[in-house]
Write an enzyme that holds these catalytic residues in place. Structure first.
Site, PDB file in Angstrom:
ATOM      1  N   LYS A  28       5.252  -0.473  -2.878  1.00 16.48           N
ATOM      2  CA  LYS A  28       5.003  -1.519  -3.754  1.00 16.48           C
ATOM      3  C   LYS A  28       5.417  -0.434  -5.081  1.00 16.48           C
ATOM      4  O   LYS A  28       5.924  -1.355  -5.953  1.00 16.48           O
ATOM      5  CB  LYS A  28       3.574  -1.686  -3.515  1.00 16.48           C
ATOM      6  CG  LYS A  28       3.315  -2.439  -2.383  1.00 16.48           C
ATOM      7  CD  LYS A  28       1.666  -2.883  -2.398  1.00 16.48           C
ATOM      8  CE  LYS A  28       0.648  -1.814  -2.486  1.00 16.48           C
ATOM      9  NZ  LYS A  28       0.699  -0.941  -1.249  1.00 16.48           N
ATOM     10  N   ARG A  66      -1.741  13.634  -3.571  1.00 16.02           N
ATOM     11  CA  ARG A  66      -2.856  12.853  -3.690  1.00 16.02           C
ATOM     12  C   ARG A  66      -3.953  13.097  -2.936  1.00 16.02           C
ATOM     13  O   ARG A  66      -3.826  13.212  -1.712  1.00 16.02           O
ATOM     14  CB  ARG A  66      -2.516  11.469  -3.974  1.00 16.02           C
ATOM     15  CG  ARG A  66      -2.246  10.825  -5.124  1.00 16.02           C
ATOM     16  CD  ARG A  66      -1.353   9.514  -5.060  1.00 16.02           C
ATOM     17  NE  ARG A  66      -2.290   8.372  -4.253  1.00 16.02           N
ATOM     18  CZ  ARG A  66      -2.166   7.188  -4.351  1.00 16.02           C
ATOM     19  NH1 ARG A  66      -0.952   6.820  -4.834  1.00 16.02           N
ATOM     20  NH2 ARG A  66      -2.690   6.153  -3.704  1.00 16.02           N
ATOM     21  N   ARG A 124       4.092  12.359   0.565  1.00 13.53           N
ATOM     22  CA  ARG A 124       4.258  12.133  -0.969  1.00 13.53           C
ATOM     23  C   ARG A 124       3.832  13.470  -1.640  1.00 13.53           C
ATOM     24  O   ARG A 124       3.090  13.911  -1.454  1.00 13.53           O
ATOM     25  CB  ARG A 124       3.658  10.971  -1.140  1.00 13.53           C
ATOM     26  CG  ARG A 124       3.640  10.752  -2.788  1.00 13.53           C
ATOM     27  CD  ARG A 124       3.068   9.458  -3.255  1.00 13.53           C
ATOM     28  NE  ARG A 124       1.834   8.956  -2.645  1.00 13.53           N
ATOM     29  CZ  ARG A 124       1.365   7.439  -2.569  1.00 13.53           C
ATOM     30  NH1 ARG A 124       2.195   6.761  -3.230  1.00 13.53           N
ATOM     31  NH2 ARG A 124       0.371   7.088  -1.971  1.00 13.53           N
ATOM     32  N   ARG A 171      -7.509   4.178   4.626  1.00 15.15           N
ATOM     33  CA  ARG A 171      -6.624   3.268   3.815  1.00 15.15           C
ATOM     34  C   ARG A 171      -6.083   2.099   4.724  1.00 15.15           C
ATOM     35  O   ARG A 171      -5.952   0.907   4.509  1.00 15.15           O
ATOM     36  CB  ARG A 171      -5.528   3.772   3.031  1.00 15.15           C
ATOM     37  CG  ARG A 171      -6.526   4.397   1.811  1.00 15.15           C
ATOM     38  CD  ARG A 171      -5.355   5.492   1.366  1.00 15.15           C
ATOM     39  NE  ARG A 171      -4.390   5.171   0.480  1.00 15.15           N
ATOM     40  CZ  ARG A 171      -3.184   5.756   0.357  1.00 15.15           C
ATOM     41  NH1 ARG A 171      -3.331   7.235   0.679  1.00 15.15           N
ATOM     42  NH2 ARG A 171      -2.183   5.386  -0.319  1.00 15.15           N
ATOM     43  N   ARG A 223      -6.082  -7.415  -3.419  1.00 20.59           N
ATOM     44  CA  ARG A 223      -6.252  -6.793  -2.019  1.00 20.59           C
ATOM     45  C   ARG A 223      -7.392  -7.485  -1.126  1.00 20.59           C
ATOM     46  O   ARG A 223      -7.834  -6.838  -0.052  1.00 20.59           O
ATOM     47  CB  ARG A 223      -6.694  -5.394  -2.408  1.00 20.59           C
ATOM     48  CG  ARG A 223      -5.441  -4.511  -2.657  1.00 20.59           C
ATOM     49  CD  ARG A 223      -5.656  -3.248  -2.462  1.00 20.59           C
ATOM     50  NE  ARG A 223      -4.838  -2.553  -3.535  1.00 20.59           N
ATOM     51  CZ  ARG A 223      -4.314  -1.312  -3.204  1.00 20.59           C
ATOM     52  NH1 ARG A 223      -4.633  -0.585  -2.218  1.00 20.59           N
ATOM     53  NH2 ARG A 223      -3.417  -0.680  -4.163  1.00 20.59           N
TER      54      ARG A 223
HETATM   55  P1  AP5 Z   1       4.923   3.899  -2.724  1.00 20.36           P
HETATM   56  O1  AP5 Z   1       6.011   3.290  -3.415  1.00 20.36           O
HETATM   57  O2  AP5 Z   1       3.863   4.779  -3.778  1.00 20.36           O
HETATM   58  O3  AP5 Z   1       4.146   2.957  -1.857  1.00 20.36           O
HETATM   59  P2  AP5 Z   1       2.952   2.185  -2.163  1.00 20.36           P
HETATM   60  O4  AP5 Z   1       2.998   1.084  -1.440  1.00 20.36           O
HETATM   61  O5  AP5 Z   1       2.802   1.818  -3.671  1.00 20.36           O
HETATM   62  O6  AP5 Z   1       1.668   2.907  -1.855  1.00 20.36           O
HETATM   63  P3  AP5 Z   1       0.509   3.556  -2.407  1.00 20.36           P
HETATM   64  O7  AP5 Z   1      -0.155   4.583  -1.662  1.00 20.36           O
HETATM   65  O8  AP5 Z   1       0.836   4.066  -3.710  1.00 20.36           O
HETATM   66  O9  AP5 Z   1      -0.458   2.327  -2.362  1.00 20.36           O
HETATM   67  P4  AP5 Z   1      -1.856   2.183  -2.003  1.00 20.36           P
HETATM   68  O10 AP5 Z   1      -1.869   0.900  -2.195  1.00 20.36           O
HETATM   69  O11 AP5 Z   1      -2.599   2.862  -1.076  1.00 20.36           O
HETATM   70  O12 AP5 Z   1      -2.419   2.948  -3.385  1.00 20.36           O
HETATM   71  P5  AP5 Z   1      -2.672   2.459  -4.624  1.00 20.36           P
HETATM   72  O13 AP5 Z   1      -2.152   3.732  -5.772  1.00 20.36           O
HETATM   73  O14 AP5 Z   1      -2.230   1.228  -5.163  1.00 20.36           O
HETATM   74  O15 AP5 Z   1       5.608   5.033  -1.781  1.00 20.36           O
HETATM   75  C1  AP5 Z   1       4.846   5.686  -0.843  1.00 20.36           C
HETATM   76  C2  AP5 Z   1       5.582   6.997  -0.435  1.00 20.36           C
HETATM   77  O16 AP5 Z   1       6.882   6.496   0.259  1.00 20.36           O
HETATM   78  C3  AP5 Z   1       6.270   7.767  -1.580  1.00 20.36           C
HETATM   79  O17 AP5 Z   1       6.395   9.133  -1.414  1.00 20.36           O
HETATM   80  C4  AP5 Z   1       7.802   7.172  -1.740  1.00 20.36           C
HETATM   81  O18 AP5 Z   1       8.766   8.047  -2.286  1.00 20.36           O
HETATM   82  C5  AP5 Z   1       7.925   6.751  -0.232  1.00 20.36           C
HETATM   83  N1  AP5 Z   1       8.855   5.704  -0.138  1.00 20.36           N
HETATM   84  C6  AP5 Z   1       8.887   4.473  -0.779  1.00 20.36           C
HETATM   85  N2  AP5 Z   1       9.938   3.605  -0.486  1.00 20.36           N
HETATM   86  C7  AP5 Z   1      10.521   4.263   0.750  1.00 20.36           C
HETATM   87  C8  AP5 Z   1      11.641   3.957   1.716  1.00 20.36           C
HETATM   88  N3  AP5 Z   1      12.283   2.917   1.581  1.00 20.36           N
HETATM   89  N4  AP5 Z   1      12.084   5.099   2.472  1.00 20.36           N
HETATM   90  C9  AP5 Z   1      11.178   6.261   2.551  1.00 20.36           C
HETATM   91  N5  AP5 Z   1      10.392   6.541   1.652  1.00 20.36           N
HETATM   92  C10 AP5 Z   1       9.841   5.669   0.651  1.00 20.36           C
HETATM   93  O19 AP5 Z   1      -4.315   2.583  -4.802  1.00 20.36           O
HETATM   94  C11 AP5 Z   1      -5.108   3.726  -4.580  1.00 20.36           C
HETATM   95  C12 AP5 Z   1      -6.432   3.689  -4.407  1.00 20.36           C
HETATM   96  O20 AP5 Z   1      -7.056   2.589  -5.666  1.00 20.36           O
HETATM   97  C13 AP5 Z   1      -6.798   2.531  -3.193  1.00 20.36           C
HETATM   98  O21 AP5 Z   1      -7.047   3.301  -2.074  1.00 20.36           O
HETATM   99  C14 AP5 Z   1      -8.287   1.884  -3.611  1.00 20.36           C
HETATM  100  O22 AP5 Z   1      -9.174   2.928  -3.782  1.00 20.36           O
HETATM  101  C15 AP5 Z   1      -7.726   1.516  -5.275  1.00 20.36           C
HETATM  102  N6  AP5 Z   1      -7.409   0.502  -5.678  1.00 20.36           N
HETATM  103  C16 AP5 Z   1      -6.351   0.207  -6.220  1.00 20.36           C
HETATM  104  N7  AP5 Z   1      -6.110  -1.134  -6.139  1.00 20.36           N
HETATM  105  C17 AP5 Z   1      -7.320  -1.939  -5.683  1.00 20.36           C
HETATM  106  C18 AP5 Z   1      -7.783  -3.069  -5.649  1.00 20.36           C
HETATM  107  N8  AP5 Z   1      -6.861  -4.126  -6.083  1.00 20.36           N
HETATM  108  N9  AP5 Z   1      -9.078  -3.349  -5.184  1.00 20.36           N
HETATM  109  C19 AP5 Z   1      -9.824  -2.201  -4.949  1.00 20.36           C
HETATM  110  N10 AP5 Z   1      -9.473  -1.040  -4.811  1.00 20.36           N
HETATM  111  C20 AP5 Z   1      -7.980  -0.756  -5.199  1.00 20.36           C
END
Ligand code: AP5
Length: 212
Positions: A13, A160, A127, A171, A88
């Site tokens: 994402k 992280r 990552r 997660r 979410r």
């Molecule tokens: P990345 O692009 O970062 O993937 P992502 O889907 O954004 O994963 P995140 O871990 O950032 O999402 P998340 O939803 O768990 O965490 P968030 O920060 O939103 O890619 C991940 C890795 O894969 C990278 O190393 C990238 O290089 C690699 N990659 C990408 N595409 C690739 C491909 N095609 N091939 C190979 N490798 C690839 O949230 C963190 C925390 O915040 C949550 O756990 C929660 O506690 C809180 N939070 C955030 N939003 C909310 C909400 N709405 N409600 C409640 N709590 C929330």
């Protein structure tokens, strides 16, 4: 244009939102980034959110809804952004619908990035993030030129706190229980578009462009 990028942790994402937002000239709103910034700055929201984020749990709906309401209704971004990581839960989705109805705003598409579970664990555990500028890398798929060092500002790359295997599993469980039900919610509204998010980053971007 208002797009929601939806999918499991590690589905890409953040990576794809940044690329597509830049190409379309619209804003990128990541709730994960907003919360990590708040934790770093030790704001009230950051202090409330930290304990949940460190464990890999979702922060309470009322906290995140407050944060997002302040952002999405602001005049300067109102008409063009990608929401990355929100909503979410069903409560968050319904609350967003109410905010948009009141402001006569419509969601254009919900882009659902699909990746197999074993690949998600690999992506997240590999990552690394620049401690200074936040640029993201992956040990296998997007390695920095020099190990452990950011290409942009030569700062240290860190892992992280929620990218260790135990927290990743939490997660993914939370995603299955609390977030996946939104697939049906947006399908019923005929907004959901599925995109195969496996393969190279550029290949996935092309697929997303095709459906937008
Ligand atoms: P990345 O692009 O970062 O993937 P992502 O889907 O954004 O994963 P995140 O871990 O950032 O999402 P998340 O939803 O768990 O965490 P968030 O920060 O939103 O890619 C991940 C890795 O894969 C990278 O190393 C990238 O290089 C690699 N990659 C990408 N595409 C690739 C491909 N095609 N091939 C190979 N490798 C690839 O949230 C963190 C925390 O915040 C949550 O756990 C929660 O506690 C809180 N939070 C955030 N939003 C909310 C909400 N709405 N409600 C409640 N709590 C929330």
């Amino acid at each position: 244009m208002i797009l929601i990028f939806f999918g499991a942790p590690g589905s890409g994402k953040g990576t794809q939102s940044k690329i597509i937002a830049k190409k379309l000239g619209i804003y990128h709103l990541s709730t994960g980034e907003i919360l990590r910034e708040a934790v770093k700055d030790k704001t009230q929201v950051g202090l409330e959110a930290k304990q949940y984020m460190d464990r890999g749990d979702l922060v309470p709906d009322e906290v995140i809804i407050r944060v997002i309401a302040e952002k999405v209704l602001k005049g300067d971004i109102k008409n063009g952004y990608i929401l990355d990581g929100f909503p979410r839960t069903l409560a968050q989705a319904k609350s967003l619908d109410r905010m948009y109805q009141n402001a006569s705003i419509e969601i254009d598409r919900v882009i659902y990035l699909e990746v197999q579970r074993d690949k998600l664990i690999n992506r997240l555990s590999g990552r690394r993030v620049c401690a200074l500028c936040g640029e993201e890398y992956h040990l296998d798929f997007k390695a920095p030129k020099e190990e452990g060092v950011c290409d942009i500002d030569q700062s240290e790359l860190i892992q992280r706190s929620d990218d260790h295997v135990a927290e990743i599993r939490t997660r993914l469980e939370n995603y299955k229980d609390q977030t996946e039900p939104l697939v049906k919610y947006y399908q019923d509204q005929e907004l959901l578009v599925r995109v195969d998010a496996e393969g190279q980053i550029e290949t996935v971007s092309k697929r997303i462009f095709e459906v937008i």
